[in-house]
Design a protein around this motif. Structure first.
Motif, PDB file in Angstrom:
ATOM      1  N   LEU A  33      -3.714   2.320   2.679  1.00  0.00           N
ATOM      2  CA  LEU A  33      -3.921   1.178   1.785  1.00  0.00           C
ATOM      3  C   LEU A  33      -4.729   1.609   0.560  1.00  0.00           C
ATOM      4  CD1 LEU A  33      -4.729  -1.627   4.370  1.00  0.00           C
ATOM      5  CD2 LEU A  33      -2.624  -1.371   3.041  1.00  0.00           C
ATOM      6  N   LYS A  34      -5.771   2.411   0.793  1.00  0.00           N
ATOM      7  CA  LYS A  34      -6.574   2.917  -0.322  1.00  0.00           C
ATOM      8  C   LYS A  34      -5.718   3.778  -1.239  1.00  0.00           C
ATOM      9  CE  LYS A  34     -11.146   2.880   1.802  1.00  0.00           C
ATOM     10  NZ  LYS A  34     -12.285   3.704   2.266  1.00  0.00           N
ATOM     11  N   ALA A  35      -4.860   4.611  -0.663  1.00  0.00           N
ATOM     12  CA  ALA A  35      -3.977   5.454  -1.474  1.00  0.00           C
ATOM     13  C   ALA A  35      -3.061   4.591  -2.336  1.00  0.00           C
ATOM     14  CB  ALA A  35      -3.162   6.390  -0.582  1.00  0.00           C
ATOM     15  N   LEU A  36      -2.524   3.501  -1.772  1.00  0.00           N
ATOM     16  CA  LEU A  36      -1.687   2.590  -2.561  1.00  0.00           C
ATOM     17  C   LEU A  36      -2.476   2.007  -3.726  1.00  0.00           C
ATOM     18  CD1 LEU A  36       0.217   0.499   0.153  1.00  0.00           C
ATOM     19  CD2 LEU A  36       1.233   2.110  -1.468  1.00  0.00           C
ATOM     20  N   GLU A  37      -3.687   1.540  -3.432  1.00  0.00           N
ATOM     21  CA  GLU A  37      -4.495   0.882  -4.462  1.00  0.00           C
ATOM     22  C   GLU A  37      -5.055   1.846  -5.499  1.00  0.00           C
ATOM     23  OE1 GLU A  37      -7.470  -1.546  -2.581  1.00  0.00           O
ATOM     24  OE2 GLU A  37      -5.992  -3.043  -1.958  1.00  0.00           O
ATOM     25  N   GLU A  38      -5.053   3.122  -5.208  1.00  0.00           N
ATOM     26  CA  GLU A  38      -5.566   4.116  -6.146  1.00  0.00           C
ATOM     27  C   GLU A  38      -4.440   4.903  -6.823  1.00  0.00           C
ATOM     28  OE1 GLU A  38      -8.238   6.384  -3.694  1.00  0.00           O
ATOM     29  OE2 GLU A  38      -9.634   4.695  -3.494  1.00  0.00           O
ATOM     30  N   ASP A  39      -3.196   4.457  -6.638  1.00  0.00           N
ATOM     31  CA  ASP A  39      -2.030   5.175  -7.175  1.00  0.00           C
ATOM     32  C   ASP A  39      -2.041   6.635  -6.733  1.00  0.00           C
ATOM     33  OD1 ASP A  39      -0.841   3.018  -8.439  1.00  0.00           O
ATOM     34  OD2 ASP A  39      -1.768   3.418 -10.378  1.00  0.00           O
ATOM     35  N   ASP A  40      -2.543   6.873  -5.530  1.00  0.00           N
ATOM     36  CA  ASP A  40      -2.645   8.219  -4.991  1.00  0.00           C
ATOM     37  C   ASP A  40      -1.420   8.483  -4.110  1.00  0.00           C
ATOM     38  OD1 ASP A  40      -3.372  10.674  -4.014  1.00  0.00           O
ATOM     39  OD2 ASP A  40      -5.109   9.947  -2.886  1.00  0.00           O
ATOM     40  N   PHE A  41      -0.265   8.581  -4.744  1.00  0.00           N
ATOM     41  CA  PHE A  41       0.977   8.697  -3.991  1.00  0.00           C
ATOM     42  C   PHE A  41       1.131  10.042  -3.304  1.00  0.00           C
ATOM     43  CE2 PHE A  41       1.634   5.268  -6.971  1.00  0.00           C
ATOM     44  CZ  PHE A  41       2.100   4.282  -6.117  1.00  0.00           C
ATOM     45  N   GLY A  42       0.314  11.018  -3.671  1.00  0.00           N
ATOM     46  CA  GLY A  42       0.329  12.300  -2.979  1.00  0.00           C
ATOM     47  C   GLY A  42      -0.165  12.194  -1.548  1.00  0.00           C
ATOM     48  N   ASN A  43      -0.870  11.110  -1.224  1.00  0.00           N
ATOM     49  CA  ASN A  43      -1.373  10.898   0.137  1.00  0.00           C
ATOM     50  C   ASN A  43      -0.581   9.830   0.877  1.00  0.00           C
ATOM     51  OD1 ASN A  43      -3.467  12.809   0.438  1.00  0.00           O
ATOM     52  ND2 ASN A  43      -4.659  11.645  -1.048  1.00  0.00           N
ATOM     53  N   LEU A  44       0.642   9.596   0.425  1.00  0.00           N
ATOM     54  CA  LEU A  44       1.516   8.640   1.093  1.00  0.00           C
ATOM     55  C   LEU A  44       2.770   9.359   1.569  1.00  0.00           C
ATOM     56  CD1 LEU A  44       1.169   5.698  -1.423  1.00  0.00           C
ATOM     57  CD2 LEU A  44       0.399   5.706   0.940  1.00  0.00           C
ATOM     58  N   PRO A  45       3.434   8.785   2.580  1.00  0.00           N
ATOM     59  CA  PRO A  45       4.685   9.394   3.048  1.00  0.00           C
ATOM     60  C   PRO A  45       5.785   9.198   2.000  1.00  0.00           C
ATOM     61  CG  PRO A  45       4.257   7.353   4.207  1.00  0.00           C
ATOM     62  CD  PRO A  45       3.050   7.620   3.336  1.00  0.00           C
ATOM     63  N   GLY A  46       6.988   9.494   2.323  1.00  0.00           N
ATOM     64  CA  GLY A  46       8.109   9.373   1.394  1.00  0.00           C
ATOM     65  C   GLY A  46       8.323   7.966   0.872  1.00  0.00           C
ATOM     66  N   VAL A  47       9.251   7.859  -0.045  1.00  0.00           N
ATOM     67  CA  VAL A  47       9.513   6.603  -0.747  1.00  0.00           C
ATOM     68  C   VAL A  47       9.897   5.480   0.207  1.00  0.00           C
ATOM     69  CG1 VAL A  47      11.023   5.494  -2.448  1.00  0.00           C
ATOM     70  CG2 VAL A  47      10.113   7.767  -2.900  1.00  0.00           C
ATOM     71  N   ALA A  48      10.771   5.745   1.155  1.00  0.00           N
ATOM     72  CA  ALA A  48      11.244   4.685   2.054  1.00  0.00           C
ATOM     73  C   ALA A  48      10.097   4.073   2.848  1.00  0.00           C
ATOM     74  CB  ALA A  48      12.314   5.225   2.995  1.00  0.00           C
ATOM     75  N   ILE A  49       9.231   4.899   3.401  1.00  0.00           N
ATOM     76  CA  ILE A  49       8.102   4.378   4.184  1.00  0.00           C
ATOM     77  C   ILE A  49       7.114   3.666   3.268  1.00  0.00           C
ATOM     78  CG2 ILE A  49       6.141   5.009   5.646  1.00  0.00           C
ATOM     79  CD1 ILE A  49       7.957   7.227   6.792  1.00  0.00           C
ATOM     80  N   THR A  50       6.893   4.217   2.091  1.00  0.00           N
ATOM     81  CA  THR A  50       5.986   3.575   1.137  1.00  0.00           C
ATOM     82  C   THR A  50       6.512   2.205   0.745  1.00  0.00           C
ATOM     83  OG1 THR A  50       5.173   5.700   0.339  1.00  0.00           O
ATOM     84  CG2 THR A  50       4.877   3.809  -1.119  1.00  0.00           C
ATOM     85  N   LYS A  51       7.816   2.072   0.580  1.00  0.00           N
ATOM     86  CA  LYS A  51       8.388   0.750   0.281  1.00  0.00           C
ATOM     87  C   LYS A  51       8.128  -0.227   1.425  1.00  0.00           C
ATOM     88  CE  LYS A  51      11.874   1.519  -3.187  1.00  0.00           C
ATOM     89  NZ  LYS A  51      13.253   1.241  -3.593  1.00  0.00           N
ATOM     90  N   GLY A  52       8.193   0.267   2.645  1.00  0.00           N
ATOM     91  CA  GLY A  52       7.864  -0.584   3.795  1.00  0.00           C
ATOM     92  C   GLY A  52       6.409  -1.016   3.760  1.00  0.00           C
ATOM     93  N   PHE A  53       5.520  -0.093   3.408  1.00  0.00           N
ATOM     94  CA  PHE A  53       4.102  -0.433   3.256  1.00  0.00           C
ATOM     95  C   PHE A  53       3.939  -1.517   2.190  1.00  0.00           C
ATOM     96  CE2 PHE A  53       2.171   3.993   4.521  1.00  0.00           C
ATOM     97  CZ  PHE A  53       2.529   3.774   5.844  1.00  0.00           C
TER      98      PHE A  53
END
Length: 94
Positions: A33-53
């Motif tokens: 959640l912090k990675a999403l709010e900080e635009d820290d996409f390097g600490n998120l999984p791929g696009v499909a999972i991020t879209k689910g988040f």
């Protein structure tokens, strides 16, 4: 226009929702959640999972999903990211 992360954080705080509460309700780890709010996409999984988040985040926070996905798609286009790409190689935008 605010980028996705600051937009999410602003809207969550406006609605007086905590990261802990969001994590419990959405089952998304606080670090993600912090990675999403900080635009820290390097600490998120791929696009499909991020879209689910993002969908779970938007639904729990009462946000317009279309607006959230528009901001996400704008990010992808600006960075010229293929939707099959993993974010692991990305660095946060400062």
């Amino acid at each position: 226009m605010l980028s996705l992360g600051p937009y999410l954080k602003r809207e969550r705080e406006f609605r007086q929702l905590t990261l802990e509460g969001m994590s419990h309700a959405t089952r998304i780890p606080i670090a993600k959640l912090k990675a999403l709010e900080e635009d820290d996409f390097g600490n998120l999984p791929g696009v499909a999972i991020t879209k689910g988040f993002l969908k779970a985040y938007a639904q729990h926070a009462g946000l317009d999903e279309q607006e959230v996905f528009y901001r996400f798609d704008t990010f992808l286009k600006e960075r010229q990211i293929d939707v099959r790409t993993s974010f692991y190689k990305l660095k946060p935008v400062m």
